[in-house]
Design an enzyme around this catalytic site. Structure first.
Site, PDB file in Angstrom:
ATOM      1  N   HIS A 124      -2.318   4.730   1.677  1.00 32.89           N
ATOM      2  CA  HIS A 124      -2.251   5.567   2.880  1.00 32.89           C
ATOM      3  C   HIS A 124      -2.648   4.791   4.139  1.00 32.89           C
ATOM      4  O   HIS A 124      -2.398   5.251   5.249  1.00 32.89           O
ATOM      5  CB  HIS A 124      -3.113   6.823   2.707  1.00 32.89           C
ATOM      6  CG  HIS A 124      -4.580   6.607   2.793  1.00 32.89           C
ATOM      7  ND1 HIS A 124      -5.388   6.466   1.696  1.00 32.89           N
ATOM      8  CD2 HIS A 124      -5.416   6.521   3.859  1.00 32.89           C
ATOM      9  CE1 HIS A 124      -6.640   6.302   2.068  1.00 32.89           C
ATOM     10  NE2 HIS A 124      -6.685   6.334   3.387  1.00 32.89           N
ATOM     11  N   ASP A 154      -2.553   5.538  -4.750  1.00 30.79           N
ATOM     12  CA  ASP A 154      -3.088   5.155  -3.441  1.00 30.79           C
ATOM     13  C   ASP A 154      -3.522   3.693  -3.417  1.00 30.79           C
ATOM     14  O   ASP A 154      -4.544   3.340  -2.827  1.00 30.79           O
ATOM     15  CB  ASP A 154      -4.257   6.057  -3.031  1.00 30.79           C
ATOM     16  CG  ASP A 154      -4.532   6.002  -1.530  1.00 30.79           C
ATOM     17  OD1 ASP A 154      -3.621   5.609  -0.783  1.00 30.79           O
ATOM     18  OD2 ASP A 154      -5.659   6.329  -1.116  1.00 30.79           O
ATOM     19  N   GLY A 223     -11.733   5.054   8.026  1.00 31.65           N
ATOM     20  CA  GLY A 223     -11.720   3.641   8.375  1.00 31.65           C
ATOM     21  C   GLY A 223     -12.239   2.791   7.246  1.00 31.65           C
ATOM     22  O   GLY A 223     -11.972   1.599   7.158  1.00 31.65           O
ATOM     23  N   ASN A 224     -12.995   3.404   6.308  1.00 37.62           N
ATOM     24  CA  ASN A 224     -13.447   2.701   5.110  1.00 37.62           C
ATOM     25  C   ASN A 224     -12.359   2.620   4.046  1.00 37.62           C
ATOM     26  O   ASN A 224     -12.526   1.922   3.046  1.00 37.62           O
ATOM     27  CB  ASN A 224     -14.654   3.404   4.498  1.00 37.62           C
ATOM     28  CG  ASN A 224     -15.949   2.963   5.113  1.00 37.62           C
ATOM     29  OD1 ASN A 224     -16.520   3.683   5.918  1.00 37.62           O
ATOM     30  ND2 ASN A 224     -16.425   1.774   4.777  1.00 37.62           N
ATOM     31  N   SER A 225     -11.270   3.331   4.233  1.00 36.26           N
ATOM     32  CA  SER A 225     -10.192   3.321   3.248  1.00 36.26           C
ATOM     33  C   SER A 225      -9.764   1.896   2.931  1.00 36.26           C
ATOM     34  O   SER A 225      -9.464   1.113   3.823  1.00 36.26           O
ATOM     35  CB  SER A 225      -8.974   4.079   3.781  1.00 36.26           C
ATOM     36  OG  SER A 225      -9.135   5.451   3.628  1.00 36.26           O
ATOM     37  N   GLY A 281       8.523  14.441 -19.508  1.00 30.02           N
ATOM     38  CA  GLY A 281       9.201  15.662 -19.080  1.00 30.02           C
ATOM     39  C   GLY A 281       8.541  16.946 -19.534  1.00 30.02           C
ATOM     40  O   GLY A 281       9.202  17.802 -20.150  1.00 30.02           O
ATOM     41  N   VAL A 282       7.231  17.060 -19.281  1.00 29.22           N
ATOM     42  CA  VAL A 282       6.545  18.315 -19.571  1.00 29.22           C
ATOM     43  C   VAL A 282       5.759  18.755 -18.345  1.00 29.22           C
ATOM     44  O   VAL A 282       5.331  17.937 -17.539  1.00 29.22           O
ATOM     45  CB  VAL A 282       5.570  18.186 -20.769  1.00 29.22           C
ATOM     46  CG1 VAL A 282       6.324  17.915 -22.056  1.00 29.22           C
ATOM     47  CG2 VAL A 282       4.517  17.114 -20.519  1.00 29.22           C
TER      48      VAL A 282
END
Length: 482
Positions: A124, A154, A223-225, A281-282
């Protein structure tokens, strides 16, 4: 009050900590760790990431792009903010109004994992960016190339053209212990090389995302991301990613992506530019205590299958709606959120053993995993049923036969459709007209006569699971016949 999980793409403040030195007969001289040397070694490998994007700038009549004249006047009157183009601010013409121009998008963090400029951060932080700028602690700035990102976990990998850079050693997140000291370094609110410390407060924390997070009380903010979470040996054990907040700022709980999981994704991103993961596919539902007891499982465990994709890998392998997947490829499934992770780690094309719970016993199946990128859509239709029973039964429902076309549309072999509800247990459980009863206890429903006979024979003192088909989901409703 609403609670939010917030990604940390614009910055964080230093927290103050009051520590108690533990003293015991076995460890009379236990002291609080000194992080100074650790920070000195690790900081040069932590970077600031700034991104820009293309935006269309319009010439606002109030003299500031993107702000109306009323908004500009509000800021001038109540906050004393000088607004370009207004009497209290300089005139400022916008170049090439109406054409795309580069504008700041956000600020995040990252850390170097290889001395040739390979950097790990959050997806992100760089998603949607036109240009990615990486600034080192020595103030050198580079334009970075995005090698790949995976929004589901992420995780993103970027590369700068540099050599002999300091790098951070990677730890083993599977060995992290609750209560151990950890340290975060990042750029909260754009404040580069900010350091905070705390402890691990929980492991394998489910937040609705694909990965189980490391939960800490380390102060992190927007900002720590993308910044590292370090243990006392200076090893990266996680990537700071989210906070739990009601206010938008740090409130004592933060989450980090385990480094083992992040590197598994990063290795694919740097090689293929994308993440390839398996699927069967469940659609899954929650396994509650009442449902588990009614199915004879004793305690909640496994992944409850509420829907199976027609023609998908699970359907081809024999998995049915209403099954509970107990193990997949030899790994026990404790809860529904475990299954997507285990399946996702399985290489597409691999045939794996799957154990399911169905009708009071286990069944061993084999499912061939496919690529998660492949999807299948089905159009749903509905028929108008003709009622041919009443609600004077132990479950308090009136039902009708299902047409062959509706069975095909719902991808079921049999069942009866609910057409009316009386004062019975199914009505109290939230069942509504249009739902389809496909199974009661361990008996599949084939038609109205068989359903009525089955209901008459139910023990009024014992709860039984009733399997309900609603649109593309299968619900399990534990009820006690009246």
């Amino acid at each position: 009050m609403k609670k939010y999980l917030i990604t940390l793409m614009t910055i964080f403040s230093l927290g103050q900590f009051a520590f108690i030195q533990p003293v015991s007969a076995q460890n009379p001289r236990v002291t609080i760790p000194d992080f100074a040397d650790l920070v000195e070694r690790a900081s040069p490998a932590v970077v600031n990431i700034r991104t820009t994007e293309k935006v269309v700038v319009q010439q606002a009549q109030g003299g500031i792009p993107g702000m109306s004249e009323d908004q500009a006047e509000f800021f001038r009157r109540f906050f004393g903010v000088p607004i370009p183009g207004l009497p209290n601010g300089p005139k400022q013409a916008q170049p090439n109004p109406g054409k795309p121009q580069e504008a700041d998008r956000g600020v995040g963090s990252g850390f170097i994992i290889e001395s040739n400029g390979l950097i790990l951060t959050n997806a992100h932080v760089v998603e949607g960016a036109t240009t990615i700028y990486v600034t080192l602690t020595d103030k050198r700035e580079f334009k970075a190339k995005l090698l790949g990102m995976d929004k589901r976990t992420d995780v993103a990998v970027v590369k700068i053209d540099a050599r002999d850079l300091p790098k951070l050693p990677l730890g083993d997140s599977s060995r992290v212990r609750v209560g151990e000291w950890v340290l975060a370094i990042g750029s909260p609110f754009g404040l580069e090389n900010t350091v905070t410390a705390g402890i691990v407060s929980a492991k394998s924390r489910d937040t609705g995302d694909y990965l189980p997070f490391i939960q800490t009380d380390v102060a992190v903010n927007p900002g720590n991301s993308g910044g590292p979470l370090l243990n006392t040996a200076g090893q990266v054990i996680g990537i700071n990613s989210q906070i739990f907040s009601r206010s938008g700022g740090y409130m004592g709980i933060s989450f980090a992506i385990p480094i083992d999981e992040a590197m598994r994704v990063a290795d694919q991103l740097r090689t293929n530019g994308k993440m390839t993961r398996g699927r069967i596919g469940v659609a899954l539902g929650e396994m509650t205590k009442d449902v588990a007891e009614s199915l004879g499982l004793g305690k909640p465990r496994g992944a409850y299958v509420r829907n199976v994709e027609p023609g998908g890998p699970a359907a081809a392998g024999g998995i049915e709606s209403g099954d509970v997947i107990l193990s997949f490829n030899g790994r026990d499934i404790a809860k529904s959120t475990d299954l997507p992770r285990v399946v996702g780690e399985t290489k597409p094309g691999t045939s794996v053993p799957v154990q399911v719970w169905r009708k009071g016993g286990t069944r061993d199946l084999t499912v061939t995993v496919t690529d998660a990128e492949s999807t299948q859509a089905a159009n749903k239709k509905s028929d108008a049923p003709a009622p041919n029973s009443n609600s004077a039964n132990a479950l308090g429902v009136a039902v009708s036969e299902l047409s062959d076309s509706k069975k095909k549309d719902l991808n079921i072999k049999g069942g009866v459709e609910v057409t009316g509800l009386g004062e019975g247990p199914l009505a109290r459980a939230g069942i509504r007209p249009g739902d389809v009863i496909i199974r009661v206890a361990d008996a599949d429903i084939t038609g109205v006569k068989q359903f009525e006979a089955l209901v008459k024979g139910l023990d009024a003192n014992k709860a039984v699971p009733v399997f309900i088909r609603r649109a593309d989901s299968t619900l399990v409703v534990p009820v006690r016949p009246k």
